[in-house]
Design an enzyme around this catalytic site. Structure first.
Site, mmCIF file in Angstrom:
data_model
loop_
_atom_site.group_PDB
_atom_site.id
_atom_site.type_symbol
_atom_site.label_atom_id
_atom_site.label_comp_id
_atom_site.label_asym_id
_atom_site.label_seq_id
_atom_site.Cartn_x
_atom_site.Cartn_y
_atom_site.Cartn_z
ATOM 1 N N SER A 152 -10.935 -0.743 2.895
ATOM 2 C CA SER A 152 -10.205 -0.774 4.176
ATOM 3 C C SER A 152 -9.838 0.648 4.576
ATOM 4 O O SER A 152 -9.215 1.366 3.779
ATOM 5 C CB SER A 152 -8.902 -1.571 4.045
ATOM 6 O OG SER A 152 -9.153 -2.888 3.646
ATOM 7 N N GLU A 174 -5.416 4.200 5.445
ATOM 8 C CA GLU A 174 -5.020 3.879 4.071
ATOM 9 C C GLU A 174 -5.407 4.990 3.080
ATOM 10 O O GLU A 174 -4.598 5.350 2.225
ATOM 11 C CB GLU A 174 -5.663 2.550 3.647
ATOM 12 C CG GLU A 174 -5.323 2.192 2.229
ATOM 13 C CD GLU A 174 -6.065 0.970 1.719
ATOM 14 O OE1 GLU A 174 -5.757 -0.132 2.192
ATOM 15 O OE2 GLU A 174 -6.937 1.129 0.842
ATOM 16 N N ARG A 195 0.844 -1.213 0.000
ATOM 17 C CA ARG A 195 0.000 0.000 0.000
ATOM 18 C C ARG A 195 0.876 1.259 0.000
ATOM 19 O O ARG A 195 0.588 2.240 0.674
ATOM 20 C CB ARG A 195 -0.932 0.030 1.214
ATOM 21 C CG ARG A 195 -1.961 -1.090 1.279
ATOM 22 C CD ARG A 195 -2.957 -1.016 0.146
ATOM 23 N NE ARG A 195 -4.065 -1.959 0.320
ATOM 24 C CZ ARG A 195 -4.072 -3.212 -0.113
ATOM 25 N NH1 ARG A 195 -3.018 -3.714 -0.755
ATOM 26 N NH2 ARG A 195 -5.119 -3.985 0.068
HETATM 27 P P1 FAD Z 1 -8.938 8.098 -5.762
HETATM 28 O O1 FAD Z 1 -9.643 7.601 -4.564
HETATM 29 O O2 FAD Z 1 -9.609 9.139 -6.566
HETATM 30 O O3 FAD Z 1 -7.490 8.601 -5.342
HETATM 31 C C1 FAD Z 1 -6.733 7.880 -4.400
HETATM 32 C C2 FAD Z 1 -5.369 8.572 -4.269
HETATM 33 O O4 FAD Z 1 -4.650 8.444 -5.482
HETATM 34 C C3 FAD Z 1 -5.459 10.063 -4.003
HETATM 35 O O5 FAD Z 1 -4.347 10.442 -3.225
HETATM 36 C C4 FAD Z 1 -5.352 10.668 -5.382
HETATM 37 O O6 FAD Z 1 -4.852 11.986 -5.367
HETATM 38 C C5 FAD Z 1 -4.362 9.724 -6.033
HETATM 39 N N1 FAD Z 1 -4.532 9.618 -7.480
HETATM 40 C C6 FAD Z 1 -5.573 9.074 -8.148
HETATM 41 N N2 FAD Z 1 -5.349 9.112 -9.467
HETATM 42 C C7 FAD Z 1 -4.140 9.680 -9.639
HETATM 43 C C8 FAD Z 1 -3.348 10.002 -10.780
HETATM 44 N N3 FAD Z 1 -3.743 9.749 -12.039
HETATM 45 N N4 FAD Z 1 -2.154 10.615 -10.577
HETATM 46 C C9 FAD Z 1 -1.720 10.897 -9.325
HETATM 47 N N5 FAD Z 1 -2.425 10.616 -8.210
HETATM 48 C C10 FAD Z 1 -3.615 10.011 -8.375
HETATM 49 N N6 FAD Z 1 -7.624 -0.981 -2.618
HETATM 50 C C11 FAD Z 1 -6.790 -2.029 -2.691
HETATM 51 O O7 FAD Z 1 -5.564 -1.860 -2.827
HETATM 52 N N7 FAD Z 1 -7.252 -3.312 -2.607
HETATM 53 C C12 FAD Z 1 -8.562 -3.596 -2.456
HETATM 54 O O8 FAD Z 1 -8.941 -4.763 -2.385
HETATM 55 C C13 FAD Z 1 -9.477 -2.506 -2.388
HETATM 56 N N8 FAD Z 1 -10.803 -2.710 -2.199
HETATM 57 C C14 FAD Z 1 -11.664 -1.660 -2.123
HETATM 58 C C15 FAD Z 1 -13.012 -1.938 -1.950
HETATM 59 C C16 FAD Z 1 -13.922 -0.894 -1.869
HETATM 60 C C17 FAD Z 1 -15.389 -1.207 -1.675
HETATM 61 C C18 FAD Z 1 -13.473 0.451 -1.978
HETATM 62 C C19 FAD Z 1 -14.461 1.573 -1.917
HETATM 63 C C20 FAD Z 1 -12.118 0.726 -2.131
HETATM 64 C C21 FAD Z 1 -11.188 -0.342 -2.205
HETATM 65 N N9 FAD Z 1 -9.818 -0.115 -2.367
HETATM 66 C C22 FAD Z 1 -8.954 -1.180 -2.469
HETATM 67 C C23 FAD Z 1 -9.269 1.254 -2.418
HETATM 68 C C24 FAD Z 1 -9.357 1.892 -3.831
HETATM 69 O O9 FAD Z 1 -10.256 1.194 -4.654
HETATM 70 C C25 FAD Z 1 -8.003 1.933 -4.512
HETATM 71 O O10 FAD Z 1 -7.072 2.642 -3.744
HETATM 72 C C26 FAD Z 1 -8.079 2.583 -5.916
HETATM 73 O O11 FAD Z 1 -6.859 2.453 -6.591
HETATM 74 C C27 FAD Z 1 -8.478 4.068 -5.849
HETATM 75 O O12 FAD Z 1 -8.774 4.485 -7.172
HETATM 76 P P2 FAD Z 1 -9.517 5.857 -7.438
HETATM 77 O O13 FAD Z 1 -9.489 6.087 -8.905
HETATM 78 O O14 FAD Z 1 -10.858 5.828 -6.804
HETATM 79 O O15 FAD Z 1 -8.556 6.868 -6.708
HETATM 80 N N1 EPU Z 2 -11.432 -10.192 10.140
HETATM 81 C C1 EPU Z 2 -12.021 -9.916 11.352
HETATM 82 N N2 EPU Z 2 -13.163 -9.156 11.363
HETATM 83 C C2 EPU Z 2 -13.715 -8.676 10.224
HETATM 84 C C3 EPU Z 2 -13.118 -8.966 8.990
HETATM 85 C C4 EPU Z 2 -11.953 -9.724 8.961
HETATM 86 O O1 EPU Z 2 -11.547 -10.337 12.394
HETATM 87 O O2 EPU Z 2 -14.751 -7.989 10.327
HETATM 88 C C5 EPU Z 2 -10.186 -10.985 10.131
HETATM 89 C C6 EPU Z 2 -10.446 -12.436 9.747
HETATM 90 O O3 EPU Z 2 -9.656 -13.244 10.575
HETATM 91 C C7 EPU Z 2 -9.939 -12.527 8.317
HETATM 92 C C8 EPU Z 2 -8.809 -11.512 8.325
HETATM 93 O O4 EPU Z 2 -9.278 -10.468 9.189
HETATM 94 O O5 EPU Z 2 -9.477 -13.802 8.009
HETATM 95 C C9 EPU Z 2 -8.492 -10.944 6.956
HETATM 96 O O6 EPU Z 2 -9.677 -10.399 6.387
HETATM 97 P P1 EPU Z 2 -9.787 -10.142 4.810
HETATM 98 O O7 EPU Z 2 -9.459 -11.382 4.045
HETATM 99 O O8 EPU Z 2 -11.086 -9.480 4.556
HETATM 100 O O9 EPU Z 2 -8.606 -9.148 4.502
HETATM 101 P P2 EPU Z 2 -8.136 -7.791 5.190
HETATM 102 O O10 EPU Z 2 -6.757 -8.002 5.709
HETATM 103 O O11 EPU Z 2 -9.139 -7.256 6.127
HETATM 104 C C10 EPU Z 2 -6.978 -6.964 3.009
HETATM 105 C C11 EPU Z 2 -6.915 -5.694 2.235
HETATM 106 C C12 EPU Z 2 -8.138 -5.556 1.341
HETATM 107 C C13 EPU Z 2 -8.169 -6.740 0.377
HETATM 108 C C14 EPU Z 2 -8.247 -8.028 1.198
HETATM 109 C C15 EPU Z 2 -8.186 -9.255 0.323
HETATM 110 C C16 EPU Z 2 -5.614 -4.125 3.532
HETATM 111 C C17 EPU Z 2 -5.626 -2.924 4.384
HETATM 112 N N3 EPU Z 2 -6.805 -4.557 3.119
HETATM 113 O O12 EPU Z 2 -8.078 -6.841 3.895
HETATM 114 O O13 EPU Z 2 -7.998 -4.362 0.583
HETATM 115 O O14 EPU Z 2 -9.283 -6.666 -0.492
HETATM 116 O O15 EPU Z 2 -7.113 -8.078 2.107
HETATM 117 O O16 EPU Z 2 -6.898 -9.418 -0.147
HETATM 118 O O17 EPU Z 2 -4.544 -4.643 3.221
HETATM 119 C C18 EPU Z 2 -8.464 -2.041 0.606
HETATM 120 O O18 EPU Z 2 -7.242 -1.868 0.580
HETATM 121 O O19 EPU Z 2 -9.295 -1.094 0.588
HETATM 122 C C19 EPU Z 2 -8.984 -3.407 0.660
HETATM 123 C C20 EPU Z 2 -10.289 -3.696 0.736
#
Ligand code: FAD
Ligand code: EPU
Length: 340
Positions: free
Chosen positions: A241, A337, A168
């Site tokens: 997250s 994050e 991240r």
């Molecule tokens: P924004 O939210 O618009 O921007 C995020 C940051 O990036 C800001 O600092 C912005 O200034 C910068 N930025 C965006 N575009 C550019 C650009 N072209 N040039 C320079 N800076 C830029 N993230 C994960 O890593 N793994 C996950 O599994 C994951 N699951 C998610 C699930 C949900 C339901 C949600 C809502 C979010 C999740 N995220 C996850 C976080 C998010 O989707 C990612 O960080 C994604 O890359 C953000 O894209 P965005 O276009 O919405 O960026």
């Molecule tokens: N857990 C709990 N309570 C909850 C949910 C999860 O205790 O309410 C525990 C469980 O033990 C579970 C463990 O947390 O096994 C891990 O949960 P999960 O697989 O959902 O993954 P996470 O570590 O919570 C990370 C990323 C997610 C990504 C998933 C899958 C970060 C900060 N988050 O979540 O990314 O989708 O793994 O790979 O690293 C994001 O970055 O926005 C994001 C959603």
């Protein structure tokens, strides 16, 4: 020819961030062509304003209105620039949808991004925090990033080493004022092995009857898992997250795990371990709690949610209370994050 950019002053951002925070920006520039960047950044009315790049707003929290210039990349293209039959190089524009890129690469017979299906956002944001899920990170495929460097006032190409990717993390996340990503270059290996080891992936595939899955079947399984585990921003405001999983010295993580045997701990390099932040928050009793419209998701303890009209300041206050609780009880510091 269509305008290369449009400007809107005092622009509402409520529909442009997935936490649905009703902030405004002094100016919102929607940009159809990255070559328009010098004109926008040098514009008489704009050149002294702070700048924020906004993709789909799925990883930002507006704590206040933004007294500055918001740039929205709306240039969208994707193409294979090189292909030797085994590996292919893909150029994807910053404004292209991330999940659309996953589908496009799979349709070209290029595996790799299937574990990253359904992550919200645009391609240009993927390198910022090096998006990751289900055991895979975007940096495994990124070979170069093209960006406008506000420090030097010109476009540059950074190779993967220069991007400084981590969990991240990247140089772009560490210097958010400096970079405007315009294009991301990826490399795909047609013979790449599937990554199925993350908890739940094989089980989901087995439930779908796929024991030797295609990449597209892995993507379907990941989409199903994500639908089940994470709240849908279409139904309730959230940014995924809210905290990173904390990375600690291995010995310290082992101590915490022996005091809390069900705490999930994952290896993170030679001397470090990553803890589950969701587990720590749930153990403090915060899962599903709310204060007004600011809450912690009942579905996933790591997700901050907006039940309706929460302000950015209210969400931030709640996040700080959660982090203070976790620090008090476990001595572990949670780092947000999203960009605040
Ligand atoms: P924004 O939210 O618009 O921007 C995020 C940051 O990036 C800001 O600092 C912005 O200034 C910068 N930025 C965006 N575009 C550019 C650009 N072209 N040039 C320079 N800076 C830029 N993230 C994960 O890593 N793994 C996950 O599994 C994951 N699951 C998610 C699930 C949900 C339901 C949600 C809502 C979010 C999740 N995220 C996850 C976080 C998010 O989707 C990612 O960080 C994604 O890359 C953000 O894209 P965005 O276009 O919405 O960026
Ligand atoms: N857990 C709990 N309570 C909850 C949910 C999860 O205790 O309410 C525990 C469980 O033990 C579970 C463990 O947390 O096994 C891990 O949960 P999960 O697989 O959902 O993954 P996470 O570590 O919570 C990370 C990323 C997610 C990504 C998933 C899958 C970060 C900060 N988050 O979540 O990314 O989708 O793994 O790979 O690293 C994001 O970055 O926005 C994001 C959603």
């Amino acid at each position: 020819m269509a305008d290369a950019f449009t400007l809107a002053f005092d622009a509402p951002l409520g529909g442009l961030n997935t936490l649905r925070i009703g902030a405004t920006a002094s100016c919102l520039a929607t940009i159809a062509d990255p070559d328009a960047l010098p004109a926008i950044l040098g514009h008489d009315q704009l050149h002294e304003l702070p700048v924020l790049v906004l993709g789909e707003g799925s990883n930002v929290l507006f704590a206040t209105d933004f007294h500055g210039l918001v740039l929205r990349p709306a240039w969208r293209s994707v193409r294979i620039s090189d292909d030797d039959g085994r590996t292919a190089i893909v150029q994807a524009a910053a404004g292209y949808g991330w999940d659309a890129l996953v589908d496009w690469t799979l349709a070209q017979g290029l595996p790799g991004l299937e574990n990253l299906a359904l992550i919200p956002g645009l391609v240009g944001a993927a390198p910022i925090q090096n998006i990751g899920a289900y055991g895979v990170e975007a940096s495994e495929f990124i070979t170069a990033v093209d960006a406008w460097d506000r420090g030097r006032g010109g476009f540059v190409r950074l190779d993967a080493v220069a991007c400084g990717f981590g969990y991240r993390d990247s140089i772009f996340k560490r210097e958010p004022e400096r970079w405007i990503v315009s294009n991301v270059e990826f490399r795909f290996d047609r013979e790449r092995r599937r990554a199925l080891d993350y908890a739940g992936v094989r089980e989901e595939l087995a439930a779908l009857g796929n024991t030797d899955p295609t990449p597209a079947q892995v993507a379907s399984a990941v989409r199903r898992l994500r639908h089940r585990k994470l709240p849908d921003p279409g139904s309730i405001g959230n940014a995924g997250s809210f905290f990173k999983n904390p990375v600690l010295a291995r010995e310290r993580a082992a101590e915490l795990q022996s005091a809390n045997p069900s705490l999930p701990v994952y290896p993170a390099g030679d001397a470090s371990s990553k803890l589950s932040a969701a587990w720590l928050i749930e153990a403090c009793g915060w899962r599903g709690l709310r204060d007004g419209d600011a809450g912690i998701s009942a579905q996933h303890a790591l997700v901050l949610v907006n039940h309706g009209r929460a302000t950015g300041a209210e969400l931030l206050t709640l996040a700080r209370r959660v982090a203070a609780f976790v620090a008090e009880r476990f001595g572990v510091r949670l780092e947000p994050e999203p960009r605040i």
